[in-house]
Design a protein around this motif. Structure first.
Motif, PDB file in Angstrom:
ATOM      1  N   UNK A 155      -4.054   4.085 -39.304  1.00  0.00           N
ATOM      2  CA  UNK A 155      -2.562   4.096 -39.230  1.00  0.00           C
ATOM      3  C   UNK A 155      -2.209   3.313 -38.344  1.00  0.00           C
ATOM      4  N   UNK A 156      -2.238   3.582 -37.279  1.00  0.00           N
ATOM      5  CA  UNK A 156      -1.508   2.376 -36.382  1.00  0.00           C
ATOM      6  C   UNK A 156      -1.605   0.985 -36.251  1.00  0.00           C
ATOM      7  N   UNK A 165      -2.161   0.231 -39.396  1.00  0.00           N
ATOM      8  CA  UNK A 165      -1.526  -1.096 -40.549  1.00  0.00           C
ATOM      9  C   UNK A 165      -0.340  -0.840 -39.834  1.00  0.00           C
ATOM     10  N   UNK A 166       0.232  -0.482 -39.052  1.00  0.00           N
ATOM     11  CA  UNK A 166       1.728  -0.404 -38.837  1.00  0.00           C
ATOM     12  C   UNK A 166       1.698  -1.155 -37.771  1.00  0.00           C
ATOM     13  N   UNK A 205       4.109  -2.112 -35.952  1.00  0.00           N
ATOM     14  CA  UNK A 205       6.006  -2.071 -36.478  1.00  0.00           C
ATOM     15  C   UNK A 205       6.238  -1.321 -34.949  1.00  0.00           C
ATOM     16  N   UNK A 206       6.257  -2.174 -33.842  1.00  0.00           N
ATOM     17  CA  UNK A 206       6.349  -2.023 -32.200  1.00  0.00           C
ATOM     18  C   UNK A 206       7.838  -2.565 -32.483  1.00  0.00           C
ATOM     19  N   UNK A 207       7.711  -4.007 -32.626  1.00  0.00           N
ATOM     20  CA  UNK A 207       8.798  -4.582 -32.828  1.00  0.00           C
ATOM     21  C   UNK A 207       9.647  -4.114 -33.975  1.00  0.00           C
ATOM     22  N   UNK A 208      10.699  -3.487 -33.610  1.00  0.00           N
ATOM     23  CA  UNK A 208      11.280  -3.545 -33.854  1.00  0.00           C
ATOM     24  C   UNK A 208      12.398  -3.665 -34.766  1.00  0.00           C
ATOM     25  N   UNK A 209      13.612  -4.884 -34.861  1.00  0.00           N
ATOM     26  CA  UNK A 209      14.435  -5.569 -35.484  1.00  0.00           C
ATOM     27  C   UNK A 209      13.429  -6.329 -36.790  1.00  0.00           C
ATOM     28  N   UNK A 210      12.462  -6.885 -36.055  1.00  0.00           N
ATOM     29  CA  UNK A 210      12.004  -7.370 -37.095  1.00  0.00           C
ATOM     30  C   UNK A 210      11.446  -6.567 -38.733  1.00  0.00           C
ATOM     31  N   UNK A 230      12.331  -3.760 -39.068  1.00  0.00           N
ATOM     32  CA  UNK A 230      13.816  -3.219 -40.290  1.00  0.00           C
ATOM     33  C   UNK A 230      14.199  -5.024 -41.479  1.00  0.00           C
ATOM     34  N   UNK A 231      14.342  -5.964 -40.772  1.00  0.00           N
ATOM     35  CA  UNK A 231      14.281  -6.544 -41.679  1.00  0.00           C
ATOM     36  C   UNK A 231      13.511  -7.153 -43.090  1.00  0.00           C
ATOM     37  N   UNK A 282      11.774  -4.814 -43.999  1.00  0.00           N
ATOM     38  CA  UNK A 282      11.448  -4.252 -45.100  1.00  0.00           C
ATOM     39  C   UNK A 282      12.992  -3.872 -45.804  1.00  0.00           C
ATOM     40  N   UNK A 283      14.028  -4.140 -45.125  1.00  0.00           N
ATOM     41  CA  UNK A 283      15.523  -5.139 -46.372  1.00  0.00           C
ATOM     42  C   UNK A 283      14.489  -5.630 -47.205  1.00  0.00           C
TER      43      UNK A 283
END
Ligand SMILES: Nc1ncnc2c1ncn2[C@@H]1O[C@H](COP(=O)(O)OP(=O)(O)OP(=O)(O)O)[C@@H](O)[C@H]1O
Ligand SMILES: [Mg+2]
Lengths: 681, 376
Positions: free
Chosen positions: A6-7, A9-10, A13-18, A20-21, A23-24
């Protein structure tokens, strides 16, 4: 999926902003994709979503259920299935069958063949020849005139008209509703909007009519308003104020008795409807220049109307299904021509044999009640009730009263109350009247306590009282177990079909008892497995049926009270316990029950009293075996068979009254609940 | 001791995305804080960990075990609810002892442990009171004691100190850290008080609108904000708009709209700047200096518009470039007054350059800047 998968796979995700963008962007892509793909694909997408809707509902059910909730839900469902749904279903099936074949025979018979039930010709031309062919129907022959004045004996007899069984039930119900609503709404408006001295006392007194069920009230009124009743002796013979003897008979009497009971109900529901109006709504109308009756008609009444309607429709249902008043006035031929009474007489209880025509009438009665119920369904539901009991925190608008208000209010309210106390006065006098001492006198010539002695010594009568206490006690216990479970599930669990459960536990208020009773007779006697329930030979079998019918029919009072209690307790109190490791059962026992215990108790006491005073199923099921007959059944039997029957029945009525006063007082003290909880609205 | 892994957890309420694909790894024994404005989804995430909400998708792991479907009472977490959830029908003692009794701890030991924990939360001797006889802050401490006493695998604290007075709050913070470190209990702490978050946490996750904005230790959260939201939400910052002139390794040169050149650094490794990209430069108030420093720095000519003496420093609002307002905390000694012109100095390392592109918070910063100028 294990954690490392699971980790990984993500891992981004540790790099936050990226993230988010990204996802957008993905979301943006999705929407444009749907736009681009066009209608065909969109429909497909929606279809697959519907499918996943059902599987997600199933999953929702699975997730919300644990062993304990499962047991609760299943016991609620089993109880209602066995003792409500299946019996009623059996009535419907039987009504549409003749000798095991599907058929509309009984309905055809009722509506088109036998004019006793539904005289179609009322709506056709009033051909004089028919008048003579059918001595019943809308024929105003001398005995059947609605108002008869006998100049010789100076007797004015008011009885009402006969329109055939079905219409009789409906119009009696409608008139009772009309009169109750007029009186109830006027009282409610005065009480909710004016401030005057003595209001608290009057408000309490206005609940008193609820204390006497129509069955008992009818006994009192009948004695009071008969040809040689106290009223005529006092006002006609002794005082001479009244120019003739006045006698209420037939439907007029039924409407009078029912109105005297049900106006309390419409009063309570209208009163809370008026109190629940946000005062600023009226104030803003006043600000714009509305006042007086215009304000009432344009703003106040429309706002309170839903609540008033709910009370009115409930009154209608209860009036149509009432059997108690009818059996007291069954001496009048027209009163015997009503749905409930006709069903009642078409049952041969000990054998569980129900005439086909009775089942068809049962279905008609059921339809009438259900149509009414679905109009007020929203008001009966638990959620609505909880909403109401939370609201109403604002300052009600109270106008001070001027002197002429006092005259009108006191005149009106005291007038109503005086009449409303006739049943109470009647049964109290009857109860204390020495045998044969109340012939042609205003008051009994001798008072005695002997009637009380007989009631509490005679093994049969005492036995029936004990039966009722035992049945109602056990029913209340079942109601507590099942009712709290149902209320808990509706209040706390997010399971699909919760609305249906809400419906199931509130609908019994509106289901005619007599239909449930014939349902029991049919269901438990047709089915070989259950038929032994009905056999008088099997010890206690009718007792089981009576108890269960009480439990199901009077469940709503407890469920409502419990539900309101749950709404007032924050769910986090339960979560805190399960967070600390308590199982569902333990949370229920240690946290939920102690917190809502008072509400459960108050509701259960209410249910208990209503079980004790239940009439329609008691009369039918009590006939199965005398030794298991409940108290109301015994009252009916002795009222009709013994000379001193009315007095003994009155004593038992007083017993019921005292029981109810005690319960009402206790519940008022332990919960500060609004009094309309009394009526189940 | 367990570690917690939150993997792409999403929880919606109808249209509201309360938690939006959050992934966080919390180490064994860590005191991990969720920090964010009201309504950002902190409580929701905490309740997902406790098992009261089932996530729409995503999983929760305690160590290697997927507990997403485990009912709450089997998770062995101790939670302090935001509204305390003290049982009104039980005495303080029974409230606290509840979890121990469930765990079948012998009653002598229950008494000992309950008394000890009540002592620790400064409620010694309150055991026989009923919850109605307690103040809000005392109730909150009962809730804390109730969660602590069972010594759970994971502590979940939802603003556990919000209702205490300032002094008691600081005391309780230390007490909490002491207990937490003593037992090494992995702890998730929810707060919207940034000072509290920075002072007690091993690491902090800043959350906004259901999303993680940054996860770091308190020092880095403060000194190296990764985006405009974090820079603005933690402490306070002056934001100066600009565009990239050149990028030379870690050193970034920008120019403000009124032509002032500034040099700073970027806190992000995942962003590459190109010439002309729009950016904001964020500077903390205490990083403005009146004296010229010896390290490489920017010089910003300003005109003072107001000075407020606060005791420890002068709170100065000054205009730059005519329209832009900066907020600086300057030496209390300096004699400043309204209308003076003054050149402020900021070290290059204290000048944080943050990208505007893809930052949902950028319009809000724009508003703040305009608002500051319009206030005169
Ligand atoms: N049971 C619920 N039903 C519907 N919406 C909810 C529910 N619980 C939370 N929300 C919504 O989800 C969002 C996040 O709520 P949450 O309680 O997690 O916020 P929070 O970060 O704890 O805020 P605060 O600091 O004010 O406690 C809010 O917009 C809230 O309105
Ligand atoms: Mg919260």
């Amino acid at each position: 999926m294990t954690r490392s998968e699971a980790t990984s796979a993500s891992k981004s995700n540790q790099a936050d902003e990226k993230q988010n963008s990204n996802q957008n962007e993905e979301k943006r892509k999705k929407t444009t994709l749907e736009e681009v793909l066009g209608i065909g694909v969109a429909i497909k997408l929606r279809a697959s979503r519907t499918k996943s809707y059902f599987s997600s509902q199933a999953y929702q059910l699975y997730r919300e259920m644990d062993l304990f909730t499962g047991i609760q839900l299943i016991s609620v469902l089993v109880l209602f299935l066995l003792f409500l749904i299946l019996p009623i279903f059996q009535v419907m099936v039987t009504a549409f069958q003749v000798d095991g074949q599907w058929s509309l025979f009984w309905f055809n018979y009722i509506f088109f063949e036998d004019k006793t039930y539904f005289p179609l010709y009322i709506f056709q031309h009033l051909d004089s020849s028919i008048f003579h062919q059918h001595p019943i129907g809308l024929i105003l022959d001398v005995k059947e005139q609605p108002i008869i004045f006998d100049p010789d004996g100076l007797v004015l007899l008011v009885q009402g008209v006969d329109m055939g069984i079905i219409l009789n039930s409906i119009y009696v119900g409608l008139l009772t509703t009309l009169f109750s609503t007029l009186i109830g709404v006027s009282l409610a408006f005065i009480m909710a909007r004016y401030d005057f001295r003595g209001k608290t006392v009057l408000r309490t007194l206005l609940l008193v009519p609820l204390l006497v069920i129509p069955f008992v009230g009818a006994i009192g009124i009948k004695r009071f308003l008969s040809v040689d009743g106290s009223f005529n002796l006092l006002f006609h013979e002794t005082l001479g104020i009244w120019p003739t003897r006045f006698v209420l008979e037939g439907f007029a009497a039924v409407i009078f008795v029912q109105t005297l009971h049900f106006f309390s109900l419409t009063y309570l529901s209208a009163y809370s409807a008026f109190l629940n109006i946000d005062p600023t709504l009226e104030e803003s109308a006043e600000n714009l220049g509305a006042k007086g009756f215009g304000l009432f008609r344009k703003v106040t009444l429309p706002l309170a109307l839903p609540g008033i309607e709910a009370g009115a429709i409930l009154t209608f249902i209860l009036s149509v299904e009432d059997l108690g008043t009818l059996v007291v006035y069954s001496g009048s031929p027209q009163v015997r021509k009503t749905l409930t009474y006709a069903i009642f007489t078409n049952i041969i209880a000990p054998t569980g044999n129900v005439q086909g025509v009775a089942t068809a009438m049962g279905v008609i009665l059921l339809v009438i009640a259900m149509v009414g119920f679905f109009f007020i369904r929203r008001y009966m539901s638990l959620r609505h009730y909880a909403m109401l009991s939370k609201g109403g925190t604002w300052n009600p608008r109270l106008s001070p009263s001027k002197w002429f208000h006092y005259i009108i209010f006191y005149g009106f309210i005291i007038g109503i109350l005086t009449i409303a106390f006739i049943p109470h006065a009647g049964i109290i006098l009857l109860a204390f009247a020495a045998p044969g001492s109340w012939g042609r006198t205003v008051l009994p010539s001798h008072f005695t306590l002997a009637n009380f002695g007989i009631v509490f010594i005679d093994p049969d009568i005492l036995g029936s009282i004990i039966n009722s206490l035992v049945y109602s006690g056990i029913a209340a216990f079942i109601i507590i177990l099942i009712g709290t479970s149902a209320a808990y599930i509706v209040a706390r669990k997010n399971i699909p079909g919760k609305g249906l459960l809400d419906l199931l536990v509130t609908i019994p208020i509106a289901l005619p008892g007599i239909v449930i009773a014939i349902g029991y007779l049919l269901f438990f006697s047709r089915d070989p497995l259950f038929s032994q329930f009905l056999s008088p030979l099997i010890i206690g079998a009718p007792a089981v049926l009576i108890t269960m019918s009480y439990a199901v029919r009077k469940m709503p009072f407890t469920v409502r009270s419990t539900f309101a209690g749950l709404q007032q307790t924050h769910v986090e109190l339960e979560e805190a316990a399960s967070n600390l490791g308590a199982s569902r059962f333990r949370v229920f026992r240690k946290i939920v029950i102690p917190l809502i215990g008072i509400s459960v108790l108050a509701g259960a006491m209410m249910s208990f009293v209503y079980c004790m005073s239940e009439v329609s199923t008691s009369l039918v099921l009590g006939d199965i075996a005398a030794e298991y007959g409940p108290m109301t059944w015994k009252m009916y039997v002795i009222y009709n068979s013994l000379a001193m029957g009315p007095s003994l029945a009155a004593v038992m009525g007083i017993f019921l009254m005292i029981l109810q006063i005690m319960v009402m007082a206790t519940t008022n003290v332990i919960t500060k609940r609004r009094s309309s909880a009394l009526i189940g609205l | 001791m367990v570690s917690i892994s939150i993997n792409e957890v999403t929880k919606t309420f109808g249209e509201v995305m309360a938690v939006d694909e959050i992934s966080i790894d919390i180490e064994e024994g860590e005191l991990f804080t969720l920090l964010g404005p009201s309504g950002c989804g902190k409580t929701t995430l905490l309740r997902v960990i406790a098992g009261f909400y089932h996530p729409d998708h995503g999983q929760i792991f305690f160590d290697e075990e997927d507990i997403t479907k485990l009912p709450p009472h089997k998770r062995d977490t101790g939670m302090v609810f935001q509204n305390y959830a003290i049982w009104p029908h039980m005495k303080v003692f029974d409230n606290v002892a509840f979890g121990l009794e469930i765990r079948k701890v012998p009653s002598a030991e229950v008494r000992k442990r309950v008394e000890a924990v009540l002592e620790a939360v400064r409620l010694g001797g309150f055991g026989e009171r009923t919850p109605y006889q307690l103040s809000g802050g005392q109730q909150q401490r009962v809730a804390l004691a109730r969660a602590l006493v069972i010594n759970p695998k994971v502590l979940l604290l939802d603003e556990p100190l919000s209702n205490l007075d300032a002094k008691l709050r600081v005391e309780m913070r230390h007490e909490l850290i002491r207990i937490q470190k003593e037992f090494g209990t992995t702890t998730v702490y929810v707060t919207h008080d940034q000072e509290e978050a920075l002072s007690i946490s091993d690491r902090v996750a800043v959350i906004n609108l259901g999303r993680v904005m940054q996860v770091d230790n308190p020092r880095d959260i403060y000194s190296d904000p990764h985006n405009l939201f974090v820079a603005d939400f933690i402490g306070s910052c002056t934001f100066i708009p600009g565009s990239i002139i050149s990028v030379d390794g870690g050193a970034i040169s920008i120019k403000t709209p009124w032509g002032l050149p500034l040099e700073g650094r970027c806190t992000r490794t995942d962003v590459t700047f190109n010439k002309g990209d729009e950016v904001f430069c964020a500077i903390r108030p205490e990083d403005f200096k009146v004296q010229t420093p010896s390290s490489p720095h920017n010089d910003i000519p300003t005109k003072i518009s107001s000075v407020v003496f606060t005791g420890r420093y002068n709170q100065v609002y000054a205009d730059v470039g005519g329209t832009q307002r900066v907020q600086a905390e300057l030496d209390a000694e300096s004699k400043l007054k309204r209308g003076d012109t003054l050149t402020l100095h900021v070290l290059h390392k204290d000048t944080i350059i943050l990208p505007v592109k893809d930052d949902l918070f950028a319009p809000r910063i724009q508003e703040i800047i305009l608002g500051g100028a319009a206030a005169d």
